[in-house]
Design a protein around this motif. Structure first.
Motif, PDB file in Angstrom:
ATOM      1  N   MET A  48       0.882  -1.166   0.000  1.00  6.48           N
ATOM      2  CA  MET A  48       0.000   0.000   0.000  1.00  6.48           C
ATOM      3  C   MET A  48       0.916   1.211   0.000  1.00  6.48           C
ATOM      4  O   MET A  48       2.004   1.175   0.595  1.00  6.48           O
ATOM      5  N   GLU A  67      -5.091  -6.317  -2.068  1.00  2.82           N
ATOM      6  CA  GLU A  67      -6.287  -5.576  -1.685  1.00  2.82           C
ATOM      7  C   GLU A  67      -6.632  -4.659  -2.839  1.00  2.82           C
ATOM      8  O   GLU A  67      -5.843  -4.475  -3.761  1.00  2.82           O
ATOM      9  N   SER A  68      -7.799  -4.054  -2.800  1.00  2.00           N
ATOM     10  CA  SER A  68      -8.254  -3.250  -3.940  1.00  2.00           C
ATOM     11  C   SER A  68      -7.332  -2.074  -4.254  1.00  2.00           C
ATOM     12  O   SER A  68      -7.186  -1.701  -5.409  1.00  2.00           O
ATOM     13  N   ASN A  69      -6.698  -1.505  -3.254  1.00  2.00           N
ATOM     14  CA  ASN A  69      -5.810  -0.360  -3.500  1.00  2.00           C
ATOM     15  C   ASN A  69      -4.335  -0.713  -3.297  1.00  2.00           C
ATOM     16  O   ASN A  69      -3.508   0.161  -3.089  1.00  2.00           O
ATOM     17  N   ARG A  86      -0.103   5.767 -11.387  1.00  2.10           N
ATOM     18  CA  ARG A  86      -1.443   6.208 -10.982  1.00  2.10           C
ATOM     19  C   ARG A  86      -1.408   6.907  -9.618  1.00  2.10           C
ATOM     20  O   ARG A  86      -2.048   7.939  -9.406  1.00  2.10           O
ATOM     21  N   PHE A  87      -0.639   6.365  -8.680  1.00  2.00           N
ATOM     22  CA  PHE A  87      -0.482   6.944  -7.345  1.00  2.00           C
ATOM     23  C   PHE A  87       0.146   8.339  -7.426  1.00  2.00           C
ATOM     24  O   PHE A  87      -0.349   9.299  -6.843  1.00  2.00           O
ATOM     25  N   HIS A  90      -2.193  10.893  -8.953  1.00  2.00           N
ATOM     26  CA  HIS A  90      -3.281  11.234  -8.029  1.00  2.00           C
ATOM     27  C   HIS A  90      -2.865  12.367  -7.096  1.00  2.00           C
ATOM     28  O   HIS A  90      -3.635  13.283  -6.844  1.00  2.00           O
TER      29      HIS A  90
END
Length: 114
Positions: A48, A67-69, A86-87, A90
């Motif tokens: 994460m 996990e989803s993220n 992507r992170f 964002h």
């Protein structure tokens, strides 16, 4: 007969010690761990990611399950990397050039000053 030798000193040296852990963030959004820094991931295949804007630090928390993220960690012979464009987009922190720094431990996170 007298000699006056001039010793060879290279103009440039290769990167730092290979034994030092190093994490690099590249403009393509990859977080790259050298072999020593990859040991901090503890052979986890997901992580994460978090960002501390006040201290301008990246936080990487290895997790055991997807996990989803969570982002996948890819291991290679010379270390590991995480594709995280992507992170970075964002948070608006995708670097224009490579940023390298020594990682540090902060609780369950592997941190890196950005």
């Amino acid at each position: 007969m007298e000699f006056s030798f001039t010793m060879f000193t290279p103009h440039r040296t290769r990167g730092g010690k290979k034994d030092d852990p190093l994490v690099a963030v590249k403009p393509n959004g990859r977080i790259v761990f050298n072999k020593k820094a990859a040991e901090l991931l503890g052979n986890h295949y997901f992580c994460m990611l978090g960002y501390d804007s006040e201290n301008q630090a990246l936080g990487i928390m290895p997790v055991a399950e997807q996990e989803s993220n969570a982002f996948p960690v890819r291991y290679a012979a010379k270390g590991a990397y995480i594709g995280a464009k992507r992170f970075f987009r964002h948070f608006g922190i995708l670097p224009e050039q490579v940023v390298e720094n020594a990682p540090f431990r902060h609780g369950q996170y592997i941190g890196m000053k950005f």
